[in-house]
Design a protein around this motif. Structure first.
Motif, PDB file in Angstrom:
ATOM      1  N   GLN A  57       0.830  -1.207   0.000  1.00  0.00           N
ATOM      2  CA  GLN A  57       0.000   0.000   0.000  1.00  0.00           C
ATOM      3  C   GLN A  57       0.866   1.260   0.000  1.00  0.00           C
ATOM      4  OE1 GLN A  57      -2.407  -0.558   3.495  1.00  0.00           O
ATOM      5  NE2 GLN A  57      -3.768  -2.043   2.526  1.00  0.00           N
ATOM      6  N   ILE A  58       1.943   1.226   0.784  1.00  0.00           N
ATOM      7  CA  ILE A  58       2.866   2.365   0.842  1.00  0.00           C
ATOM      8  C   ILE A  58       3.477   2.621  -0.537  1.00  0.00           C
ATOM      9  CG2 ILE A  58       5.120   3.113   1.733  1.00  0.00           C
ATOM     10  CD1 ILE A  58       4.341   1.795   4.396  1.00  0.00           C
ATOM     11  N   LEU A  59       3.878   1.549  -1.216  1.00  0.00           N
ATOM     12  CA  LEU A  59       4.457   1.695  -2.558  1.00  0.00           C
ATOM     13  C   LEU A  59       3.429   2.212  -3.548  1.00  0.00           C
ATOM     14  CD1 LEU A  59       6.658  -1.522  -2.686  1.00  0.00           C
ATOM     15  CD2 LEU A  59       7.486   0.833  -2.758  1.00  0.00           C
ATOM     16  N   ALA A  60       2.185   1.729  -3.448  1.00  0.00           N
ATOM     17  CA  ALA A  60       1.135   2.188  -4.361  1.00  0.00           C
ATOM     18  C   ALA A  60       0.882   3.678  -4.191  1.00  0.00           C
ATOM     19  CB  ALA A  60      -0.147   1.391  -4.119  1.00  0.00           C
ATOM     20  N   GLU A  61       0.879   4.150  -2.929  1.00  0.00           N
ATOM     21  CA  GLU A  61       0.688   5.577  -2.673  1.00  0.00           C
ATOM     22  C   GLU A  61       1.863   6.387  -3.213  1.00  0.00           C
ATOM     23  OE1 GLU A  61      -1.955   7.199  -1.461  1.00  0.00           O
ATOM     24  OE2 GLU A  61      -2.973   5.259  -1.513  1.00  0.00           O
ATOM     25  N   ALA A  62       3.062   5.840  -3.098  1.00  0.00           N
ATOM     26  CA  ALA A  62       4.247   6.540  -3.605  1.00  0.00           C
ATOM     27  C   ALA A  62       4.185   6.672  -5.123  1.00  0.00           C
ATOM     28  CB  ALA A  62       5.513   5.790  -3.189  1.00  0.00           C
ATOM     29  N   VAL A  63       3.744   5.620  -5.799  1.00  0.00           N
ATOM     30  CA  VAL A  63       3.610   5.674  -7.260  1.00  0.00           C
ATOM     31  C   VAL A  63       2.621   6.760  -7.650  1.00  0.00           C
ATOM     32  CG1 VAL A  63       2.799   4.426  -9.296  1.00  0.00           C
ATOM     33  CG2 VAL A  63       4.259   3.269  -7.634  1.00  0.00           C
ATOM     34  N   LYS A  64       1.504   6.852  -6.940  1.00  0.00           N
ATOM     35  CA  LYS A  64       0.503   7.882  -7.228  1.00  0.00           C
ATOM     36  C   LYS A  64       1.082   9.276  -7.019  1.00  0.00           C
ATOM     37  CE  LYS A  64      -3.609   5.181  -5.960  1.00  0.00           C
ATOM     38  NZ  LYS A  64      -4.745   5.061  -5.001  1.00  0.00           N
ATOM     39  N   ALA A  65       1.866   9.436  -5.964  1.00  0.00           N
ATOM     40  CA  ALA A  65       2.429  10.751  -5.643  1.00  0.00           C
ATOM     41  C   ALA A  65       3.391  11.223  -6.724  1.00  0.00           C
ATOM     42  CB  ALA A  65       3.136  10.698  -4.294  1.00  0.00           C
ATOM     43  N   LEU A  66       4.072  10.284  -7.398  1.00  0.00           N
ATOM     44  CA  LEU A  66       5.060  10.661  -8.412  1.00  0.00           C
ATOM     45  C   LEU A  66       4.430  10.965  -9.762  1.00  0.00           C
ATOM     46  CD1 LEU A  66       7.925   8.135  -7.603  1.00  0.00           C
ATOM     47  CD2 LEU A  66       7.768  10.536  -6.977  1.00  0.00           C
ATOM     48  N   LYS A  67       3.316  10.337 -10.075  1.00  0.00           N
ATOM     49  CA  LYS A  67       2.611  10.584 -11.340  1.00  0.00           C
ATOM     50  C   LYS A  67       3.522  10.392 -12.547  1.00  0.00           C
ATOM     51  CE  LYS A  67      -0.535  13.838  -9.086  1.00  0.00           C
ATOM     52  NZ  LYS A  67      -1.069  15.227  -9.053  1.00  0.00           N
ATOM     53  N   LEU A  68       4.284   9.308 -12.531  1.00  0.00           N
ATOM     54  CA  LEU A  68       5.181   8.987 -13.637  1.00  0.00           C
ATOM     55  C   LEU A  68       4.560   7.912 -14.524  1.00  0.00           C
ATOM     56  CD1 LEU A  68       8.588   8.796 -11.740  1.00  0.00           C
ATOM     57  CD2 LEU A  68       7.900  10.545 -13.374  1.00  0.00           C
ATOM     58  N   PRO A  70       4.181   4.364 -16.318  1.00  0.00           N
ATOM     59  CA  PRO A  70       4.560   3.052 -15.766  1.00  0.00           C
ATOM     60  C   PRO A  70       5.939   2.587 -16.205  1.00  0.00           C
ATOM     61  CG  PRO A  70       2.295   3.010 -16.549  1.00  0.00           C
ATOM     62  CD  PRO A  70       2.871   4.327 -16.987  1.00  0.00           C
ATOM     63  N   GLU A  71       6.321   2.881 -17.438  1.00  0.00           N
ATOM     64  CA  GLU A  71       7.609   2.401 -17.939  1.00  0.00           C
ATOM     65  C   GLU A  71       8.797   3.086 -17.274  1.00  0.00           C
ATOM     66  OE1 GLU A  71       6.141   5.613 -20.809  1.00  0.00           O
ATOM     67  OE2 GLU A  71       5.296   3.893 -19.731  1.00  0.00           O
ATOM     68  N   GLN A  72       8.544   4.158 -16.540  1.00  0.00           N
ATOM     69  CA  GLN A  72       9.634   4.898 -15.890  1.00  0.00           C
ATOM     70  C   GLN A  72       9.833   4.485 -14.431  1.00  0.00           C
ATOM     71  OE1 GLN A  72       9.309   9.075 -16.726  1.00  0.00           O
ATOM     72  NE2 GLN A  72      11.130   9.653 -15.575  1.00  0.00           N
ATOM     73  N   VAL A  73       8.915   3.646 -13.911  1.00  0.00           N
ATOM     74  CA  VAL A  73       8.939   3.300 -12.489  1.00  0.00           C
ATOM     75  C   VAL A  73       9.075   1.790 -12.296  1.00  0.00           C
ATOM     76  CG1 VAL A  73       7.740   3.478 -10.283  1.00  0.00           C
ATOM     77  CG2 VAL A  73       7.459   5.270 -11.982  1.00  0.00           C
ATOM     78  N   ASN A  74       9.955   1.415 -11.399  1.00  0.00           N
ATOM     79  CA  ASN A  74      10.136   0.029 -11.004  1.00  0.00           C
ATOM     80  C   ASN A  74       9.857  -0.070  -9.510  1.00  0.00           C
ATOM     81  OD1 ASN A  74      10.942  -2.673 -10.785  1.00  0.00           O
ATOM     82  ND2 ASN A  74      13.098  -2.128 -10.527  1.00  0.00           N
ATOM     83  N   VAL A  75       8.929  -0.938  -9.118  1.00  0.00           N
ATOM     84  CA  VAL A  75       8.526  -1.055  -7.718  1.00  0.00           C
ATOM     85  C   VAL A  75       9.092  -2.344  -7.139  1.00  0.00           C
ATOM     86  CG1 VAL A  75       6.586  -1.260  -6.129  1.00  0.00           C
ATOM     87  CG2 VAL A  75       6.422   0.264  -8.091  1.00  0.00           C
TER      88      VAL A  75
END
Length: 276
Positions: A57-68, A70-75
């Motif tokens: 959940q913490i990672l999902a919120e972080a992804v939302k906060a960055l608004k990048l 999908p191809e630019q983010v690796n979780v």
């Protein structure tokens, strides 16, 4: 120079704020980003399942906060000792920059409280950007770099130039504490003069500062005086190569200049130890 960024996500949002500011810079905006959350392994099976779910959940919120895109983010969600996992993932990813939050713990208290950022700062050779929990993250406009005649300081200047050259209206603050000879014109200081030449060549607005006093406190004072949005400082590696993975108690106990600045600066601090 910064094309792969690793963020150790803890759920406070400070690191994500800092990355959003960095991603506004054209030279950084296309960097690939790895979001890492580490769940300590010392838990029962039931507790581990709960912590892994919360970590997701913490990672999902972080992804939302960055608004990048999908191809630019690796979780990445990992189990283990956070201080070791952060270093391992940074090496696996070939990260050019590690971004971490920090409680700003000092010396022995940092050791006793098992400060993750303190240990990672000690063990990694990669540039590390620390954001204390109690500071306000601002857009990068005034970038201060603390210079001396060390290779680490030269690398810090390269990082500062890399960031400042693409920020419209940016000011590069070039500082040197305790010059060998007092000089009326800071631009003529032998340590600052080469940096001034580079800033002029890159058409970057700059300001030179020299002062005297105990280096750590004086660097923090100057950074606060110029209202720096980011402070870049070198952390020379004194350890022999055979002991690179051995914890240096001098640093862990807060006796180094860079450790003092890490704890006391009123802005985010980018620590660079080696030339990449």
């Amino acid at each position: 120079m910064i094309s792969k960024i690793l963020i150790a996500v803890a759920g406070l949002g400070k690191c994500e704020e800092m990355l959003n500011m960095l991603l506004e810079i054209p030279s950084v905006e296309r960097a690939s980003v790895t979001l890492l959350h580490v769940v300590p392994a010392k838990s029962s099976a039931g507790e581990m399942a709960e912590k892994l779910e919360k970590g997701g959940q913490i990672l999902a919120e972080a992804v939302k906060a960055l608004k990048l895109p999908p191809e630019q983010v690796n979780v990445r969600l990992r189990q283990g000792d956070p201080k070791n996992i952060v270093c391992e993932v940074a090496d696996e990813e070939g990260s050019d920059l590690i971004i971490m939050g920090s409680r700003g713990l000092r010396g022995l208290k940092a050791v006793l409280d098992n400060s993750v950022s303190q240990y990672v700062f000690q063990l990694t050779s990669r540039p590390m950007l620390l954001i204390k929990d109690d500071i306000y993250v601002k857009r990068l406009n005034r970038i201060m770099v603390a210079l001396d005649d060390s290779p680490a300081a030269k690398y810090c200047l390269d990082l500062a130039i890399f960031l400042a050259k693409d920020i419209k209206g940016a000011q590069l603050i070039l500082s040197h504490i305790n010059p060998n000879t007092p000089i009326d014109n800071p631009e003529a200081d032998p340590v600052l003069a080469p940096a001034v030449t580079v800033a002029k060549q890159m058409d970057i607005n700059y300001r030179c500062m020299t002062s005297s006093g105990k280096a750590g406190p004086e660097i923090c004072r100057v950074a606060e005086e110029v209202n720096a949005d980011l402070l870049i400082i070198g952390s020379p590696d004194r350890r022999p190569s055979i002991a690179r993975g051995v914890v240096d108690l001098d640093r862990l106990l807060g006796n180094s200049q860079s450790d003092y600045v890490r704890v006391n600066a009123a802005c985010p601090v980018l620590l660079a130890r080696t030339i990449a």
